[in-house]
Design a protein around this motif. Structure first.
Motif, PDB file in Angstrom:
ATOM      1  N   PRO A  30      42.119  59.921  28.676  1.00 43.46           N
ATOM      2  CA  PRO A  30      41.848  58.184  29.342  1.00 43.46           C
ATOM      3  C   PRO A  30      41.364  57.837  28.539  1.00 43.46           C
ATOM      4  N   TYR A  31      40.897  56.562  28.842  1.00 44.65           N
ATOM      5  CA  TYR A  31      40.273  54.830  28.117  1.00 44.65           C
ATOM      6  C   TYR A  31      39.496  55.152  27.801  1.00 44.65           C
ATOM      7  N   SER A  32      38.419  55.927  28.717  1.00 45.32           N
ATOM      8  CA  SER A  32      37.108  56.074  28.286  1.00 45.32           C
ATOM      9  C   SER A  32      36.836  55.770  27.048  1.00 45.32           C
ATOM     10  N   LYS A  33      37.841  57.432  26.289  1.00 47.69           N
ATOM     11  CA  LYS A  33      37.894  57.907  24.950  1.00 47.69           C
ATOM     12  C   LYS A  33      38.187  57.140  23.938  1.00 47.69           C
ATOM     13  N   GLN A  34      38.970  56.594  24.849  1.00 48.36           N
ATOM     14  CA  GLN A  34      39.485  55.599  23.403  1.00 48.36           C
ATOM     15  C   GLN A  34      39.720  53.833  22.666  1.00 48.36           C
ATOM     16  N   THR A  35      38.100  53.312  24.247  1.00 50.19           N
ATOM     17  CA  THR A  35      37.633  51.958  24.023  1.00 50.19           C
ATOM     18  C   THR A  35      37.112  52.190  22.584  1.00 50.19           C
ATOM     19  N   VAL A  36      37.226  50.453  22.280  1.00 49.95           N
ATOM     20  CA  VAL A  36      37.210  50.068  20.803  1.00 49.95           C
ATOM     21  C   VAL A  36      35.728  49.276  20.623  1.00 49.95           C
ATOM     22  N   ALA A  37      35.657  48.887  22.735  1.00 48.79           N
ATOM     23  CA  ALA A  37      34.806  47.919  23.428  1.00 48.79           C
ATOM     24  C   ALA A  37      33.282  47.853  22.655  1.00 48.79           C
ATOM     25  N   PRO A  38      32.578  48.942  23.116  1.00 50.78           N
ATOM     26  CA  PRO A  38      31.427  49.572  22.278  1.00 50.78           C
ATOM     27  C   PRO A  38      31.159  48.839  21.047  1.00 50.78           C
ATOM     28  N   MET A  39      32.117  49.228  20.409  1.00 52.58           N
ATOM     29  CA  MET A  39      32.185  49.517  18.548  1.00 52.58           C
ATOM     30  C   MET A  39      31.989  48.110  18.074  1.00 52.58           C
ATOM     31  N   LEU A  40      33.296  47.042  19.125  1.00 54.87           N
ATOM     32  CA  LEU A  40      33.310  46.386  18.807  1.00 54.87           C
ATOM     33  C   LEU A  40      31.671  44.917  18.707  1.00 54.87           C
ATOM     34  N   GLU A  41      31.161  45.766  20.330  1.00 53.36           N
ATOM     35  CA  GLU A  41      30.448  44.631  20.461  1.00 53.36           C
ATOM     36  C   GLU A  41      28.317  44.447  19.938  1.00 53.36           C
ATOM     37  N   THR A  42      29.123  45.878  19.015  1.00 53.50           N
ATOM     38  CA  THR A  42      27.747  46.227  17.956  1.00 53.50           C
ATOM     39  C   THR A  42      28.744  45.941  16.110  1.00 53.50           C
ATOM     40  N   LEU A  43      29.274  45.540  16.648  1.00 49.89           N
ATOM     41  CA  LEU A  43      30.418  45.002  14.750  1.00 49.89           C
ATOM     42  C   LEU A  43      30.006  42.915  15.404  1.00 49.89           C
ATOM     43  N   LEU A  44      31.034  42.562  16.183  1.00 49.97           N
ATOM     44  CA  LEU A  44      31.222  41.601  16.318  1.00 49.97           C
ATOM     45  C   LEU A  44      29.987  40.823  17.494  1.00 49.97           C
ATOM     46  N   LYS A  45      28.895  41.194  17.501  1.00 44.55           N
ATOM     47  CA  LYS A  45      27.728  41.110  17.701  1.00 44.55           C
ATOM     48  C   LYS A  45      27.419  38.909  18.216  1.00 44.55           C
ATOM     49  N   ASN A  46      27.568  38.902  16.894  1.00 38.58           N
ATOM     50  CA  ASN A  46      27.487  37.290  17.200  1.00 38.58           C
ATOM     51  C   ASN A  46      28.500  36.857  17.924  1.00 38.58           C
ATOM     52  N   GLU A  47      29.748  37.289  18.393  1.00 39.55           N
ATOM     53  CA  GLU A  47      30.512  36.499  18.939  1.00 39.55           C
ATOM     54  C   GLU A  47      31.710  35.926  18.325  1.00 39.55           C
ATOM     55  N   LEU A  49      34.211  33.071  16.160  1.00 42.44           N
ATOM     56  CA  LEU A  49      34.859  32.405  17.319  1.00 42.44           C
ATOM     57  C   LEU A  49      35.242  32.277  18.473  1.00 42.44           C
ATOM     58  N   LYS A  50      33.983  32.785  19.536  1.00 50.69           N
ATOM     59  CA  LYS A  50      34.133  32.451  21.025  1.00 50.69           C
ATOM     60  C   LYS A  50      34.449  31.136  20.911  1.00 50.69           C
ATOM     61  N   ASP A  51      34.147  30.029  21.150  1.00 48.10           N
ATOM     62  CA  ASP A  51      34.484  29.053  21.303  1.00 48.10           C
ATOM     63  C   ASP A  51      36.182  28.686  21.180  1.00 48.10           C
ATOM     64  N   LEU A  52      36.617  28.824  19.981  1.00 45.48           N
ATOM     65  CA  LEU A  52      37.856  29.315  19.959  1.00 45.48           C
ATOM     66  C   LEU A  52      38.348  29.945  20.537  1.00 45.48           C
ATOM     67  N   LEU A  53      37.902  31.395  20.888  1.00 49.88           N
ATOM     68  CA  LEU A  53      38.899  32.156  22.109  1.00 49.88           C
ATOM     69  C   LEU A  53      38.750  31.790  23.357  1.00 49.88           C
ATOM     70  N   SER A  54      37.920  31.213  23.477  1.00 47.53           N
ATOM     71  CA  SER A  54      37.701  30.588  24.966  1.00 47.53           C
ATOM     72  C   SER A  54      38.615  30.113  26.099  1.00 47.53           C
ATOM     73  N   VAL A  76      39.323  41.306  22.992  1.00 48.18           N
ATOM     74  CA  VAL A  76      39.366  41.483  21.640  1.00 48.18           C
ATOM     75  C   VAL A  76      40.419  42.641  21.205  1.00 48.18           C
ATOM     76  N   GLU A  77      39.853  43.627  21.814  1.00 49.34           N
ATOM     77  CA  GLU A  77      40.228  44.838  22.009  1.00 49.34           C
ATOM     78  C   GLU A  77      41.276  44.878  22.762  1.00 49.34           C
ATOM     79  N   PHE A  78      41.820  44.241  23.625  1.00 49.82           N
ATOM     80  CA  PHE A  78      43.135  44.179  24.230  1.00 49.82           C
ATOM     81  C   PHE A  78      44.437  43.698  23.240  1.00 49.82           C
ATOM     82  N   PHE A  79      43.886  43.047  21.399  1.00 44.29           N
ATOM     83  CA  PHE A  79      44.656  42.321  20.615  1.00 44.29           C
ATOM     84  C   PHE A  79      44.675  43.515  19.881  1.00 44.29           C
ATOM     85  N   ILE A  80      43.728  44.367  19.765  1.00 43.25           N
ATOM     86  CA  ILE A  80      44.454  45.448  19.059  1.00 43.25           C
ATOM     87  C   ILE A  80      44.715  46.393  19.776  1.00 43.25           C
TER      88      ILE A  80
END
Length: 169
Positions: A30-47, A49-54, A76-80
């Motif tokens: 299931p998606y919940s076992k594969q998601t890397v979004a929580p890890m990305l939130e920690t690793l990329l907490k400063n977000e 390139l957010k202005d550019l990616l927005s 970001v996870e979508f692209f990963i």
């Protein structure tokens, strides 16, 4: 079919089958076992390139993909995840072609068979996902996977053709 067989070609076929097994296992999760979004939130907490990616937004499978609709980490996870689709099937097509190119009557036939094996498996894999909780089979992913496989096969095919042409000269 050519009768020439080498252990290197068999290894490539084995690698293709191994990738198919990994994909099957992955599609069973299931998606919940594969998601890397929580890890990305920690690793990329400063977000970064957010202005550019927005400024990036588009539709994929009938849904808008943007930071506004998904949030930064899921965007970001979508692209990963889509990069993993493309890259895995790139390798699958490449390994099938490397394993079959000297076993077939022609490299063109090996090209076609390799692509059909990879694209067919992409369709099967998306169908398999329809039985997995929190997963959605997407035709767009089959297209992405098929293009990834085609790209891998095409690169090796062109290399093989160039090499044959150089040997003739």
């Amino acid at each position: 079919m050519k009768k020439k067989t080498s252990s290197k070609e068999n290894l490539f076929i084995l690698l293709a089958i191994l990738i198919m097994g990994i994909l099957f296992y992955s599609s069973s999760q299931p998606y919940s076992k594969q998601t890397v979004a929580p890890m990305l939130e920690t690793l990329l907490k400063n977000e970064p390139l957010k202005d550019l990616l927005s400024t990036v937004h588009f539709n994929y499978a009938g849904s808008e993909v943007s930071i506004a609709t998904k949030g930064y980490s899921h965007f970001v996870e979508f692209f990963i995840r889509k990069g993993a689709h493309f890259g895995t099937y790139f390798l699958l097509g490449l390994f099938w072609f490397l394993g079959l190119k000297d076993k077939m009557r022609s490299t063109e036939l090996a090209f076609l068979i390799s692509w059909l094996l990879a694209a067919g498996y992409a369709a099967f894999d998306e169908f398999h996902q329809s039985f997995t909780a929190e997963r959605t089979p997407l035709f767009q992913d089959v297209i992405l996977d098929s293009v990834g496989a085609l790209t891998g096969i095409l690169i090796v095919y062109l290399f093989v053709r160039l090499r044959k042409n150089r040997k003739r000269k």
